[in-house]
Design an enzyme around this catalytic site. Structure first.
Site, PDB file in Angstrom:
ATOM      1  N   GLU A 136       1.038  -1.276   0.052  1.00 11.43           N
ATOM      2  CA  GLU A 136       0.036  -0.007   0.250  1.00 11.43           C
ATOM      3  C   GLU A 136       0.656   1.221  -0.068  1.00 11.43           C
ATOM      4  O   GLU A 136       1.869   1.257   0.515  1.00 11.43           O
ATOM      5  CB  GLU A 136      -0.964  -0.036   1.267  1.00 11.43           C
ATOM      6  CG  GLU A 136      -1.909  -1.103   1.141  1.00 11.43           C
ATOM      7  CD  GLU A 136      -2.858  -1.104   2.294  1.00 11.43           C
ATOM      8  OE1 GLU A 136      -2.714  -0.358   3.212  1.00 11.43           O
ATOM      9  OE2 GLU A 136      -3.720  -1.818   2.616  1.00 11.43           O
ATOM     10  N   HIS A 160      -8.121   1.214   1.809  1.00 11.74           N
ATOM     11  CA  HIS A 160      -7.753   1.051   3.391  1.00 11.74           C
ATOM     12  C   HIS A 160      -8.564   1.940   4.208  1.00 11.74           C
ATOM     13  O   HIS A 160      -7.948   2.684   5.117  1.00 11.74           O
ATOM     14  CB  HIS A 160      -6.313   1.072   3.608  1.00 11.74           C
ATOM     15  CG  HIS A 160      -5.982   0.222   4.596  1.00 11.74           C
ATOM     16  ND1 HIS A 160      -4.677  -0.317   4.952  1.00 11.74           N
ATOM     17  CD2 HIS A 160      -6.791  -0.090   5.839  1.00 11.74           C
ATOM     18  CE1 HIS A 160      -4.635  -0.923   6.325  1.00 11.74           C
ATOM     19  NE2 HIS A 160      -5.997  -0.651   7.010  1.00 11.74           N
TER      20      HIS A 160
END
Length: 529
Positions: free
Chosen positions: A261, A279
């Site tokens: 990420e 997220h």
């Protein structure tokens, strides 16, 4: 007198600031700007951060007055807790601030995948009225498999039960009786994969859970299954999931977390039946406010010299100098126990023998209990919350002490009774002026082994050639043996090989060794992290 100074290095909720301003001088700095941060911490009493500020040994070297670091959130990846402890600085976080938010987001993804909400929304905004294309499925009467019955998993299970769903769960660290109290049936991972119409992941990311749902597992599921991961990236193998969706072996997925990420491009993005979010599990105004107010209250308690429930490196109050060296050993024994047991016991006995029992050794029980759960749950495990984690999982914990220790000056043993009656035990001691750690007993087999970051244990029927077979398999896999001991109860009886190795033993290799030697127990233990 001047007020203590609290330095806020990242955005904090107004409510959190309000808690602080009545008693402290509140300053602010951009924590991501290292050149600004280091001089700013020189004369402060507390530092509050979120995820962007790296709090490491360098920060503590510049912070002469610092007493507490507070992370306004759950994770502590950006705070060096060991360096803080060495510097005498308390570390606190907000472990429950986002659990409701995370649970609700998982359910949002589950509903979105069931009813094709994002797809229908996007099509309609493009002027397309395609009702039949986006026909979904109901939740009522379906089976949902919850992977992990920690705090968030429990909240998800409770909420999905209100949809009249049949809730099953896989979590080897939760007792069946505790699950039954929640209206949840515990099953094996294979059973969960076969039976579930929906699967939702709520496990911590550990070496054991990384890739837990991979290609093999995705060949066991119903083709109508929908899979949600709002826990940690990598628990569900993204490449294997994409292939399963492409092949029609998985009907849909809702993914909030990724192996790397930020993730702005993935093969999963190209499938219309996959719902993705960046997220967002902890991203609500309420969670941010809870995080801010929780750490502000903890800072207030810490600077007032009071008990801080959310401290992650507290040492359980006053600890005798003779007892302190045993704390890391007891925690390590707890971690080895969990790795060997492969699940949570119904009863855990911490036994302390020797001269050390002339002091209060309750903290050794807490240290062992902390070790038992540190690789099991997502949240930070402390001397404060470890007993609560045991209670929530139906574990009865006892501490037994005795001055009698015939073979060693002092011994700590962690012994657990599993649900099937099996007893798992590990004992350790400290030797010499430098308090060198030794494992001296595993499941009743005596030995003397230095615990290292990577170990392996295999029990089998004693017969010639087994040591060589184990060594060959490890050598062929490029895993170097640092030390090996063999214990047995009798010639031709049961034997145990205990290994220390230079690198982690892959689980596939553990399985191969177990098969080769006919092991009734084969376990790897990884104490890094």
């Amino acid at each position: 007198m001047s007020k203590p100074v609290v330095l806020v290095a990242e955005e904090l909720s107004p409510a959190g600031i309000a808690v602080l301003e009545s008693d402290f001088e509140v300053r602010s700095v951009d924590g991501a700007d290292r050149a600004a941060l280091l001089p700013a911490v020189a004369d402060v009493d507390a530092l509050i951060v979120r995820s962007a500020t790296k709090v490491n040994a360098e920060v503590f070297q510049h912070a002469g007055k610092l007493r507490v670091v507070a992370r306004a959130g759950v994770g502590l990846d950006n705070v060096d807790v060991e360096a803080a402890t060495k510097a005498g600085v308390m570390v606190v976080n907000a472990p429950t601030s986002n659990i409701v938010t995370a649970a609700e987001h998982a359910i949002a993804l589950l509903l979105a995948t069931a009813r094709n909400v994002p797809q229908g929304h996007a099509a309609l905004k493009q002027g397309e009225w395609k009702r039949s294309k986006y026909t979904g499925v109901e939740l009522q009467g379906k089976t949902v498999g919850v992977l992990g019955l920690g705090r968030i998993g429990v909240l998800v299970a409770q909420r999905l039960a209100a949809f009249d769903m049949n809730v099953i769960a896989f979590d080897p660290y939760v007792q069946a009786a505790r699950a039954a109290q929640l209206g949840v049936r515990l099953v094996t991972l294979d059973e969960l994969l076969r039976e579930s119409d929906f699967i939702t992941v709520h496990l911590p990311k550990t070496p054991e859970t990384l890739g837990l749902i991979g290609d093999k597992e995705l060949h066991q599921v119903k083709p109508s299954v929908r899979i949600v991961n709002a826990a940690r990236g990598g628990i569900v193998d993204e490449a294997a999931l994409e292939l399963a969706v492409k092949d029609g072996r998985v009907a849909g997925a809702g993914i909030d977390v990724f192996s790397t990420e930020p993730c702005t491009d993935s093969p999963l993005f190209h499938h219309d039946n996959v719902v993705v979010t960046p997220h967002l599990g902890a991203s609500t105004h309420e969670a941010q406010e809870k995080a801010g107010t929780q750490v502000a209250r903890s800072v207030k308690l810490a600077l007032s010299g009071e008990f801080v429930p959310d401290a992650v490196n507290v040492q359980g109050g006053a600890v005798a100098e003779d007892v302190k060296p045993g704390l890391p050993l007891a925690e390590k024994l707890g971690r080895v126990f969990t790795a060997l047991a492969g699940g949570v016991p119904v009863r855990l006995d911490v036994v302390v023998r020797g001269e050390i029992t002339g002091h209060d050794v309750k903290v050794l029980e807490l240290a062992a209990l902390k070790g038992v759960f540190v690789d099991v749950v997502e949240e930070a495990v402390t001397f404060v919350n470890a007993p609560l984690l045991a209670r929530d999982r139906g574990v009865e914990v006892t501490l037994t002490t005795s001055e009698d220790s015939p073979d060693w000056r002092n011994v700590v043993q962690v012994r657990g009774t599993m649900a099937d009656g099996e007893v798992v035990s590990v004992s350790g001691t400290l030797t010499g002026p430098k308090h060198a750690e030794r494992l001296i007993e595993i499941n009743g087999y005596n030995m003397e082994l230095v615990p290292t970051a990577h170990m392996g244990f295999f029990s089998y029927t004693d017969r010639p050639g087994m040591v060589g077979a184990v060594g060959k398999l490890l050598g062929d896999a490029g895993v170097n043996i640092a030390g090996m001991q063999v214990g047995r109860d009798a010639k031709g009886g049961k034997a145990l090989i205990a290994l220390t190795v230079d690198s982690a033993i892959p689980q596939q290799l553990v399985d191969a060794i177990s098969t080769e030697v006919g092991a009734d127990m084969g376990r790897r233990v990884d104490l890094e992290g």
